[in-house]
Design a protein around this motif. Structure first.
Motif, PDB file in Angstrom:
ATOM      1  N   LYS A  83     -10.170   8.929  -3.574  1.00  0.00           N
ATOM      2  CA  LYS A  83      -9.515   9.328  -2.321  1.00  0.00           C
ATOM      3  C   LYS A  83      -8.924  10.733  -2.449  1.00  0.00           C
ATOM      4  N   ALA A  84      -8.267  10.999  -3.581  1.00  0.00           N
ATOM      5  CA  ALA A  84      -7.687  12.322  -3.810  1.00  0.00           C
ATOM      6  C   ALA A  84      -8.768  13.392  -3.861  1.00  0.00           C
ATOM      7  N   GLU A  85      -9.900  13.041  -4.464  1.00  0.00           N
ATOM      8  CA  GLU A  85     -11.009  13.990  -4.576  1.00  0.00           C
ATOM      9  C   GLU A  85     -11.667  14.234  -3.224  1.00  0.00           C
ATOM     10  N   MET A  86     -11.637  13.228  -2.369  1.00  0.00           N
ATOM     11  CA  MET A  86     -12.320  13.321  -1.081  1.00  0.00           C
ATOM     12  C   MET A  86     -11.511  14.108  -0.044  1.00  0.00           C
ATOM     13  N   PHE A  87     -10.221  14.320  -0.329  1.00  0.00           N
ATOM     14  CA  PHE A  87      -9.370  15.096   0.578  1.00  0.00           C
ATOM     15  C   PHE A  87      -8.751  16.276  -0.193  1.00  0.00           C
ATOM     16  N   PRO A  88      -9.577  17.220  -0.668  1.00  0.00           N
ATOM     17  CA  PRO A  88      -9.107  18.279  -1.572  1.00  0.00           C
ATOM     18  C   PRO A  88      -8.096  19.242  -0.965  1.00  0.00           C
ATOM     19  N   ASN A  89      -8.056  19.329   0.359  1.00  0.00           N
ATOM     20  CA  ASN A  89      -7.160  20.285   1.012  1.00  0.00           C
ATOM     21  C   ASN A  89      -5.906  19.637   1.604  1.00  0.00           C
ATOM     22  N   ASP A  90      -5.722  18.367   1.332  1.00  0.00           N
ATOM     23  CA  ASP A  90      -4.583  17.641   1.878  1.00  0.00           C
ATOM     24  C   ASP A  90      -3.626  17.278   0.743  1.00  0.00           C
ATOM     25  N   ASP A  91      -2.663  18.147   0.460  1.00  0.00           N
ATOM     26  CA  ASP A  91      -1.745  17.937  -0.661  1.00  0.00           C
ATOM     27  C   ASP A  91      -0.971  16.631  -0.538  1.00  0.00           C
ATOM     28  N   ALA A  92      -0.534  16.318   0.675  1.00  0.00           N
ATOM     29  CA  ALA A  92       0.238  15.088   0.888  1.00  0.00           C
ATOM     30  C   ALA A  92      -0.614  13.864   0.568  1.00  0.00           C
ATOM     31  N   MET A  93      -1.867  13.884   1.004  1.00  0.00           N
ATOM     32  CA  MET A  93      -2.782  12.773   0.744  1.00  0.00           C
ATOM     33  C   MET A  93      -3.039  12.625  -0.752  1.00  0.00           C
ATOM     34  N   ILE A  94      -3.225  13.745  -1.422  1.00  0.00           N
ATOM     35  CA  ILE A  94      -3.489  13.714  -2.871  1.00  0.00           C
ATOM     36  C   ILE A  94      -2.285  13.148  -3.608  1.00  0.00           C
ATOM     37  N   ASP A  95      -1.081  13.651  -3.294  1.00  0.00           N
ATOM     38  CA  ASP A  95       0.131  13.163  -3.963  1.00  0.00           C
ATOM     39  C   ASP A  95       0.333  11.670  -3.713  1.00  0.00           C
ATOM     40  N   GLN A  96       0.122  11.264  -2.482  1.00  0.00           N
ATOM     41  CA  GLN A  96       0.278   9.848  -2.125  1.00  0.00           C
ATOM     42  C   GLN A  96      -0.710   8.985  -2.911  1.00  0.00           C
ATOM     43  N   SER A  97      -1.943   9.461  -3.030  1.00  0.00           N
ATOM     44  CA  SER A  97      -2.985   8.704  -3.736  1.00  0.00           C
ATOM     45  C   SER A  97      -2.663   8.598  -5.220  1.00  0.00           C
ATOM     46  N   LEU A  98      -2.256   9.707  -5.834  1.00  0.00           N
ATOM     47  CA  LEU A  98      -1.958   9.700  -7.270  1.00  0.00           C
ATOM     48  C   LEU A  98      -0.727   8.854  -7.573  1.00  0.00           C
ATOM     49  N   ASN A  99       0.263   8.905  -6.701  1.00  0.00           N
ATOM     50  CA  ASN A  99       1.465   8.082  -6.906  1.00  0.00           C
ATOM     51  C   ASN A  99       1.142   6.594  -6.809  1.00  0.00           C
ATOM     52  N   LYS A 100       0.267   6.257  -5.875  1.00  0.00           N
ATOM     53  CA  LYS A 100      -0.151   4.848  -5.745  1.00  0.00           C
ATOM     54  C   LYS A 100      -0.910   4.412  -6.992  1.00  0.00           C
ATOM     55  N   ALA A 101      -1.750   5.288  -7.508  1.00  0.00           N
ATOM     56  CA  ALA A 101      -2.515   4.973  -8.714  1.00  0.00           C
ATOM     57  C   ALA A 101      -1.593   4.780  -9.913  1.00  0.00           C
ATOM     58  N   LEU A 102      -0.528   5.562  -9.990  1.00  0.00           N
ATOM     59  CA  LEU A 102       0.436   5.430 -11.091  1.00  0.00           C
ATOM     60  C   LEU A 102       1.116   4.070 -11.070  1.00  0.00           C
ATOM     61  N   LEU A 103       1.352   3.537  -9.881  1.00  0.00           N
ATOM     62  CA  LEU A 103       1.974   2.220  -9.764  1.00  0.00           C
ATOM     63  C   LEU A 103       1.048   1.119 -10.279  1.00  0.00           C
ATOM     64  N   ILE A 104      -0.252   1.379 -10.179  1.00  0.00           N
ATOM     65  CA  ILE A 104      -1.235   0.388 -10.618  1.00  0.00           C
ATOM     66  C   ILE A 104      -1.407   0.427 -12.136  1.00  0.00           C
ATOM     67  N   ASN A 105      -1.577   1.643 -12.679  1.00  0.00           N
ATOM     68  CA  ASN A 105      -1.756   1.788 -14.131  1.00  0.00           C
ATOM     69  C   ASN A 105      -1.398   3.218 -14.533  1.00  0.00           C
ATOM     70  N   SER A 106      -0.186   3.404 -14.990  1.00  0.00           N
ATOM     71  CA  SER A 106       0.290   4.750 -15.323  1.00  0.00           C
ATOM     72  C   SER A 106      -0.310   5.297 -16.612  1.00  0.00           C
ATOM     73  N   ASP A 107      -1.006   4.425 -17.386  1.00  0.00           N
ATOM     74  CA  ASP A 107      -1.605   4.874 -18.645  1.00  0.00           C
ATOM     75  C   ASP A 107      -3.084   5.216 -18.517  1.00  0.00           C
ATOM     76  N   ASN A 108      -3.643   5.078 -17.347  1.00  0.00           N
ATOM     77  CA  ASN A 108      -5.065   5.360 -17.157  1.00  0.00           C
ATOM     78  C   ASN A 108      -5.361   6.823 -17.507  1.00  0.00           C
ATOM     79  N   TRP A 109      -6.301   7.038 -18.427  1.00  0.00           N
ATOM     80  CA  TRP A 109      -6.517   8.406 -18.908  1.00  0.00           C
ATOM     81  C   TRP A 109      -7.149   9.305 -17.850  1.00  0.00           C
ATOM     82  N   ARG A 110      -8.010   8.740 -17.011  1.00  0.00           N
ATOM     83  CA  ARG A 110      -8.614   9.561 -15.959  1.00  0.00           C
ATOM     84  C   ARG A 110      -7.548  10.004 -14.947  1.00  0.00           C
TER      85      ARG A 110
END
Length: 332
Positions: A83-110
């Motif tokens: 999702k973050a990759e698909m919206f490269p020009n939307d900083d808010a969308m990217i931050d929201q996506s990465l924060n959600k991913a951190l809640l799922i697994n903060s140790d994921n290396w990718r």
């Protein structure tokens, strides 16, 4: 293969129980099948798979629409990275996506790779340094973490530390694997120039020589034709400041004698060649070279900047135009 009518729904459910990571649907033939499944089942994974196909075929808006329909239902990190990759020009969308991913697994290396590279892009070098250092230790075999750590050190001006780190980093060779050596060279050049400004001329020579090296551990060999005018010009300046005229003139002459390979494009190092000729009191030769190159390179923005800079023209505007563009020039 075709699914029998009786067990199609059961097979779909089995597929939906599997993780989406490392699943890359891309065939157009799969579109109709996924659409038919979605008529009876609105599971986010079906929308995700269909979006990947659309994205692969260049139908970005249709892919984005499907991703947005998934809302926050997905419970896998890879979805939010996509999702973050698909919206490269939307900083808010990217931050929201990465924060959600951190809640799922903060140790994921990718995920952490994406976060540190985003920090690098935004100039948050200290945050990138801390995170990349952690993952270099955790995944020493993944050289990309090492590259990111080196980039963070460069951003912080820790050039010597960057060189030291890269001397111990192993990068497996692969086609166009030049980036490790690019950072190494840049670190050497910047360390050398900084010492030159500090009047530590011997240290400037030391780092300039390091910049010219091609460490085998960085995964790339030395090309046949290497443009070392910048490296040699810094060394020449250092020798000149030390009063060792013979060596400085020898280097200025080597720079003046440089001949561009036919496959290479003109770049800004031409200015150093003109300055070297000037240092040798060969102003006429410098003008001859400038005029000769003018005939074939008037549209080359790097040449335009060199010409303006050498002739005391308006080089600043041209420099800003180059820096703000996506123009790529050969590194070597």
């Amino acid at each position: 293969a075709q699914l029998g009518g009786g067990n199609a729904a059961a097979n779909v459910e089995k597929a939906l129980d599997l993780p989406v990571e490392m699943v890359f649907p891309h065939r157009v033939e799969s579109v109709e099948m996924l659409r038919s499944f979605m008529e009876k089942n609105q599971h986010w994974k079906l929308k995700y798979y269909l979006s990947l196909i659309y994205w692969n075929k260049g139908l970005l808006e249709k892919a984005q629409e499907l991703i947005l329909q998934c809302k926050n239902d997905p419970d896998e990190v890879i979805f939010y990275l996509t999702k973050a990759e698909m919206f490269p020009n939307d900083d808010a969308m990217i931050d929201q996506s990465l924060n959600k991913a951190l809640l799922i697994n903060s140790d994921n290396w990718r995920l952490n790779m994406t976060i540190m590279e985003r920090d690098l892009d935004k100039g948050n070098f200290e945050a990138a340094r801390k995170l990349s250092k952690k993952y270099v230790k955790r995944y020493p075999d993944k050289s990309r973490f090492g590259m990111n750590y080196a980039k963070s050190l460069m951003g912080l001006g820790a050039f010597e530390k960057c060189i030291s780190f890269l001397n111990d980093l192993n990068v497996l060779p692969y086609e166009h694997a030049t980036y490790g050596r690019v950072i190494y060279h840049e670190a050497g050049i910047k360390a050398s120039y900084r010492e030159l400004e500090r009047k530590n001329y011997r240290k400037a020579l030391h780092f300039a020589d390091m910049a010219k090296a091609w460490p085998r551990n960085l995964g790339v060999g030395r090309p046949y034709d290497v443009d070392e005018r910048l490296d040699d010009f810094i060394k020449a300046l250092a020798y000149e400041k030390m009063g060792i005229t013979e060596k400085s003139n020898e280097l200025y002459q080597a720079i003046a004698d440089y001949s561009k390979p036919t496959h290479a494009k003109r770049n800004s190092k031409l200015l150093l060649q003109l300055w070297a000729l000037k240092k040798l009191d060969k102003n006429d030769q410098a003008m001859e070279l400038l005029n000769e190159i003018s005939e074939k390179n008037e549209k080359n923005v790097y040449f335009q900047w060199v010409k303006a800079k050498y002739l005391n023209g308006n080089a600043e505007e041209l420099k800003n135009s180059i820096l703000n563009s996506n123009i790529v020039v050969g590194i070597y």
